[in-house]
Structure formats: C-alpha cells, structure tokens
Design a protein around this motif. Structure first.
Motif, PDB file in Angstrom:
ATOM      1  N   ALA A  18      -9.023  -0.304   5.478  1.00  0.00           N
ATOM      2  CA  ALA A  18      -9.787   0.038   4.012  1.00  0.00           C
ATOM      3  C   ALA A  18      -9.177   1.410   3.554  1.00  0.00           C
ATOM      4  O   ALA A  18      -8.917   1.564   2.438  1.00  0.00           O
ATOM      5  N   ALA A  19      -8.980   2.456   4.661  1.00  0.00           N
ATOM      6  CA  ALA A  19      -8.437   3.999   4.087  1.00  0.00           C
ATOM      7  C   ALA A  19      -7.116   3.775   3.743  1.00  0.00           C
ATOM      8  O   ALA A  19      -7.007   4.353   2.890  1.00  0.00           O
ATOM      9  N   ALA A  20      -6.471   2.946   4.288  1.00  0.00           N
ATOM     10  CA  ALA A  20      -4.850   2.901   3.945  1.00  0.00           C
ATOM     11  C   ALA A  20      -4.756   2.352   2.527  1.00  0.00           C
ATOM     12  O   ALA A  20      -4.078   3.037   1.629  1.00  0.00           O
ATOM     13  N   ALA A  21      -5.485   1.451   2.372  1.00  0.00           N
ATOM     14  CA  ALA A  21      -5.493   1.076   0.847  1.00  0.00           C
ATOM     15  C   ALA A  21      -6.043   1.905  -0.318  1.00  0.00           C
ATOM     16  O   ALA A  21      -5.411   2.323  -1.272  1.00  0.00           O
ATOM     17  N   LYS A  22      -6.998   2.599   0.164  1.00  0.00           N
ATOM     18  CA  LYS A  22      -7.561   3.723  -0.515  1.00  0.00           C
ATOM     19  C   LYS A  22      -6.498   4.829  -0.720  1.00  0.00           C
ATOM     20  O   LYS A  22      -6.338   5.327  -2.036  1.00  0.00           O
ATOM     21  N   LYS A  23      -5.701   5.072   0.176  1.00  0.00           N
ATOM     22  CA  LYS A  23      -4.760   6.228   0.274  1.00  0.00           C
ATOM     23  C   LYS A  23      -3.735   5.724  -0.792  1.00  0.00           C
ATOM     24  O   LYS A  23      -3.086   6.626  -1.825  1.00  0.00           O
ATOM     25  N   ALA A  24      -3.383   4.372  -0.587  1.00  0.00           N
ATOM     26  CA  ALA A  24      -2.256   4.038  -1.489  1.00  0.00           C
ATOM     27  C   ALA A  24      -2.785   4.113  -2.983  1.00  0.00           C
ATOM     28  O   ALA A  24      -2.020   4.405  -3.736  1.00  0.00           O
ATOM     29  N   PHE A  25      -3.811   3.777  -3.303  1.00  0.00           N
ATOM     30  CA  PHE A  25      -4.648   3.501  -4.518  1.00  0.00           C
ATOM     31  C   PHE A  25      -4.782   5.129  -5.416  1.00  0.00           C
ATOM     32  O   PHE A  25      -4.121   5.358  -6.553  1.00  0.00           O
ATOM     33  N   VAL A  26      -5.081   6.110  -4.334  1.00  0.00           N
ATOM     34  CA  VAL A  26      -5.242   7.370  -4.942  1.00  0.00           C
ATOM     35  C   VAL A  26      -3.871   8.010  -5.234  1.00  0.00           C
ATOM     36  O   VAL A  26      -3.703   8.485  -6.157  1.00  0.00           O
ATOM     37  N   VAL A  27      -2.846   7.981  -4.165  1.00  0.00           N
ATOM     38  CA  VAL A  27      -1.667   8.654  -4.450  1.00  0.00           C
ATOM     39  C   VAL A  27      -0.792   7.951  -5.483  1.00  0.00           C
ATOM     40  O   VAL A  27      -0.320   8.676  -6.508  1.00  0.00           O
TER      41      VAL A  27
END
Length: 645
Positions: A185-194
C-alpha cells in the motif's frame, strides 16, 4: 526543403474519413467498457469476467491494426487525421473540442499498447488464477490500457492530461492491488505522490500553452511554436520534461519505480513495457515542434537521460531482487530513449524505435521473472535460484532472447535500436558528443554486466534452491505470450530497422532524420560497443557463473551498499523534502492553533467575559435602575461643575 515542408505541415491535420477512422474512438471505448462492466457487475462476473477483459483488449488491437493499414495506404503527407468527438469546453471566446489524432506516432503506440498489453492479459489469466479478486484485477488492466490509449491518441494537451491522470490512477490501483500488505500500500502511495509532482509540470505546460497560444490543441500550438520565442518555448519544454520525469521515472523523480514492483508481476510488465513509463518519451517526441525551438530545454532532456541511464545501470548491478533489477534496467533504458529524444531530429525516431523494441524484450523478461517466481514459491531472491535452465527450459530460452536483445547482440532487436542511439549521441560539435556519447557507451557495458549477472544468477551456475522449492515450467497461458514476445525480441528490430522503415514511417511527425555524422565512425562505435558488451558479460560470467554465489549477500563495497539503497535517493528525498515538509506543516499547525485560532478565541473570550460582567448590571429591580440613573446624574453634574470651575 523536406524538413521545412514537414515543419510547416505539423499541426495541419486532415479530417478523419472512412469507416475505420470514424470509429477510432472504439480503441478507447472497448477496454474502458470492459473496466466499467467488470467493476459494476460485481461477483456475478467472477467466473468469466477475465475473458471479457482479454477479448476487449484484443478487439482494440484488431481495430488498431485496421487503422494502421488504413494510414499505411495513404501518402505520407495525408497520414495525420483528426477525429472530432464533441464540444468539450466553451467559456466566452475560448473553445476547446475533444478529438483524437491519428498519425504514425499515435498508431505505433496503439499497436504496442494493445498487442503487448493483450499478451499480458492472457498471461494474467493463469498468473492470477487463484486470486479471489481476479475480476477486479482485470478491470484495472482494461482501465490502464484505455487510459494509455487516450493519452497517445489525444489531440490536445488537456485531453492528453486526462489520459495521463487515468494512467496514474490505474497504476496506483494495480501497484497496491494487494493492499492488505502495508508495504505494498505504501509503494502504491509513493508512486502516486511522486507522479503528482511531475503532474505539476504538465499542468503548468498546459496552462502556459493556453496563455501563449490561446489553446492547448496540437493543431494550434505546433504550427505557431516557431513564432512564440525561445524563452516561452524553453519554459514549456522544461515543464513538459518535469511531467515526463515523473511518469517515466527519470532523474530526479525516479524513486518510485523500484517500489512499484509490489504489484503482481503482470502489472510490472505492463507498466515497464507498454504503458506508463513510455508516456514521458511519447510526450517529448510528440512535442518536437516546441523542443526544436528550445535548444536549452533539449540540452536538459539529454542531461536527464544521460544521468538516468547511468543511475539505473549502477543500481541494477547491486539488486538481488529479480524484479527490482529489471526495474533498474527499465529506468536505464528509458534514459537512453530520453537522451535520444533530447537530441532533436537526429534522435526522435530512434527514441521511438528503442521504445518499441524495448516493449517486447522487457515485457518478455518481466513475464519470465513471473514464471520463475511461479516455480520458486513466489521468491524474488536471485541468490536462492541458480541452475533453473534445466527445470524451466522454455522460460530460460525465452528470457535468454530478451537478455540478448537488451545487450544489443546482433541480430537481436536491441542491436538495431540502441546502437542507433549511441551513434546519434556522437553527432555534434564541441564537448557534447564526447560526454553524452561516452555515457551511452558506458551504459551499454554496464548493462551487459548487470543483465548477465541477473541471467547467470537465475538460470546458470550452481543450484541454490531452498529445500521446499520444486521449480517447474509454467502453464501454456503463461508460456505462449513469453514465446511470442521472444520472437519479437529476436526479429522486431530488423523488421523496423532495415531500410530505416520506422524512421520513414515517423517522418510526417518527427521530420526526416537529422543531418550529421558521428565524430567516430559507425564501424568504430559498433566495435567499441561489442567489446564493452563482451567485457561486461565476461565479468558477470566470472563472478556469477564460474564462481560460487553466496545465498546471503556479502557486505560489499561502499558503492555496492549505496546502489542497494538506490544511491540514497529515498534518504535524500526524506532529508530535503519530507522532513522539512513535516516541520513546515507542524509550524503552520502551531501558528494556526496558537496564532490564528488563539487570536480569534481570545477575542471571543474577551467579548464573552465583558458581556457576562455587563449582564450583571441588568438586575430587573426598579430601585437599582433608579439608583443607577441618580448616580449617572451626579456624575454628569459633577463633570459640568468641574468644567465651569
């Protein structure tokens, strides 16, 4: 003369005619309808929904192939067709219609996205067979394909932005598909934010196009770009590059790509080969009229590409996770494409050439990695592999074709496309061909080392399997797409490169191939490239096939440890952006609570307290009011007497 005619024709599109062109919107509508049907249909579609998604993706490919043959039958100057869809935005004098642009560049992407994407759909049927939410996964795959098709077919920056955000949403949903795992979930959020950081650049570029040209439509922006002035074009070009860096994981917005491996392996293949990371390269090449008038922006594009291809290659040398090693490889190869796109007319077509060949061999290797994981209890650690060639012969052969292609071994596809970028990088005057050309050569040698390291650690050397591992070949639904992609890895480069077929096909969009000769002759560059590749393969053979590979990673050198941590990219982001952002947020919250809210609350308390005290004067007793009036009269009279005295 031909270059001038091509430049003048950019943005002048003929209206779409004929049945195939008039219904080009079906390219997007078919997979989009599949996504909507599967998401709204619920559990009732669980048993057959995945096959519906597969069928609609292939249907989109068939329609794209019909469009390709339709355009191919036209004269080159007639291959840019505009299809009006509907009136979209109308505000006073400003009007913008939604429409699709059918030309050689968009059709090339349509064929890549739909063909490779459909193969990944087929592979996913078996790969996700036992997943409880397979229907939802296929809905997201269809959404991903539809969004990417909208992105490459849009006839304006604003409509392109809609597809751009659709790709971002679909990637978030697919990377975090197994979001019950907090790390995923954190990896998906990181991709989304960047990616949202990059989206600021594309947003500013679109708004600047409105301000400078009065429209975001390609048919208005491109023909008038040359008259806008270098300063304006440089600003738009740099903002477009910022958007491309976020979507294509280029320096300095590349930190999300390795973590994006959290999603199911078919997602990695789709993101890295056919859709998301290719969007940035498409954006730069599509915006060629802008970058042609902004040489400083072009230089920055080349610098970003050179840094990223080197960065990705170094990181790939230290990764023991097979998917993260391939992710670093993608970052590096997209760097090659970005560098070529920044070279202008001498590199535009070669950037797309390498993008198309890379789409096949990288998708094949990601699907091969998924096949290895399927046979190794979902383990991604290459140090626990070794000697899988005997147990998984078909996976070994198909993966080997991709390995030879990315190395650039003749006659495999990478040789035809990547070597063209190396040659183009050596064209020019002064220091540039030496700096950027040597970067591409160095990248080729390092690529040969880390990709051979991955191949040898996985399929060759000594067996290092855990006791509970029983590697076996994958089912046909997984191996058939891998075989088809392996065939493309072997032959696509030659079919597109012989007689410069792809270069001529793209000329109506990118213009003819630029003039100039490399500062080193082509035979010298080819020889140097092959020598560096041989050295890289030889070193990897000595270290990871001939020698024993420990199952636990040794401590390694400082550079190795840094590469394992992505050259401290996350640490830098945390120190420069995340922590200061936290402190800024906390400071603003404190000022808001104690300052703004405190002042408002204090004023309210003062008024309330004063009102409470004055309220006590209102007793309701006549005698009190009479006494108050008497006191007031006394005070007034006393004041009058004092004045007179």
């Amino acid at each position: 003369m031909l270059a001038a005619e091509t430049a003048e024709s950019v943005g002048h599109y003929l209206p779409a005619d004929g049945t195939v062109e008039q219904y080009a919107w079906l390219l997007i509508a078919l997979p989009l309808a599949g996504a909507a049907f599967l998401l709204l249909g619920g559990r009732r579609t669980d048993r057959w929904g995945h096959w519906l998604a597969v069928a609609l993706s292939w249907a989109s490919f068939v329609w794209g192939a019909l469009l390709f043959f339709d355009l191919r039958g036209l004269a080159p100057e007639e291959r840019a067709r505009s299809l009006h869809l509907f009136h979209w935005i109308e505000a006073g004098a400003f009007k913008l219609d939604a429409g699709l642009l059918l030309d050689p560049l968009s059709i090339a992407f349509v064929l890549l996205v739909t063909f490779v994407g459909s193969l990944i759909h087929v592979y996913s049927v078996a790969y996700m067979e036992h997943d409880h939410d397979r229907r939802r996964f296929f809905a997201y795959l269809n959404l991903f394909v539809a969004s990417m098709l909208l992105l490459v077919l849009a006839d304006s920056y604003l409509l392109l932005f809609v597809g751009w955000e659709g790709v971002g949403l679909a990637s978030y949903l697919l990377i975090g598909f197994w979001n019950h795992n907090p790390d995923y979930a954190a990896a998906a959020k990181k991709a989304f934010v960047v990616n949202r950081v990059g989206d600021i650049g594309l947003s500013l570029a679109t708004m600047s196009a409105f301000a400078f040209f009065g429209s975001a439509s390609f048919s208005v922006v491109f023909p008038n770009a040359a008259a806008a002035g270098e300063g304006k074009l440089t600003w738009i070009g740099l903002m477009l590059l910022l958007g491309a860096c976020g979507k294509s994981a280029q320096f300095p917005l590349q930190s999300w790509l390795g973590d994006a491996m959290a999603g199911p392996t078919p997602v990695s293949a789709l993101i890295h080969a056919a859709t998301m990371v290719t969007a940035g390269v498409y954006l730069v090449v599509r915006s060629a009229p802008i970058f042609n008038g902004a040489p400083n922006a072009q230089l920055v594009v080349v610098i970003v590409g050179a840094i990223t291809l080197t960065y990705g290659a170094i990181v790939g040398c230290a990764k023991d996770d097979i998917k993260k090693a391939l992710a670093a490889s993608t970052m590096s190869q997209i760097g090659y494409m970005m560098l070529a796109a920044g070279l202008g007319p001498v590199g535009y077509a070669f950037a797309i050439f390498h993008l198309l060949t890379h789409g096949f061999f990288k998708a094949g290797m990601f699907l091969g990695a998924g096949s290895v994981m399927h046979g190794m209890n979902d383990s991604v650690q290459m140090r626990t592999y070794g000697r899988l060639a005997g147990a998984m012969k078909l996976t070994w052969i198909t993966f080997g074709f991709g390995w030879l292609a990315i190395l650039g071994i003749p006659p495999f596809s990478g040789y035809w496309s990547k070597d063209k970028i190396i040659e183009a990088a050596f064209i020019g005057d002064g220091w540039r061909p030496w700096v950027f050309g040597l970067a591409t050569l160095l990248g080729a040698g390092v690529t040969a080392f880390y990709m051979s390291r991955l191949f040898f650690m996985t399929f060759q050397g000594k067996q290092r399997w855990p006791k509970d591992a029983h590697p076996h070949e994958s089912p046909l639904l997984m191996t058939v797409p891998m075989i088809i992609l392996a065939v493309g890895s072997a032959g696509l480069g030659a079919s597109l490169g012989v007689s410069n077929a792809l270069v001529h096909w793209l000329e109506p969009v990118t213009g003819p191939e630029g003039d100039g000769e490399p500062v080193l002759s082509v035979p010298v560059l080819t020889t140097a490239t092959l020598v560096l590749i041989a050295l890289g393969v030889g070193l990897a053979w000595f270290m990871y096939w001939r020698a024993d590979v420990p199952t636990t990673a040794p401590r390694g050198s400082l550079l190795t440890r840094a590469a394992r941590r992505d050259l401290f990219q996350d640490d830098l982001n945390e120190a420069v952006f995340m922590r200061p952002g936290q402190y800024l947020t906390r400071t603003l919250v404190f000022v808001d609570n104690r300052g703004v809210d405190g002042a408002v609350g204090g004023l309210a308390a003062l008024v309330g307290g004063l009102g409470g005290r004055l309220r006590k004067v209102q007793t309701g007793l006549v005698r009190s009011y009479a006494a108050s009036m008497l006191a007031g009269v006394v005070v007034v009279l006393g004041g009058v007497l004092l004045v007179r005295i």
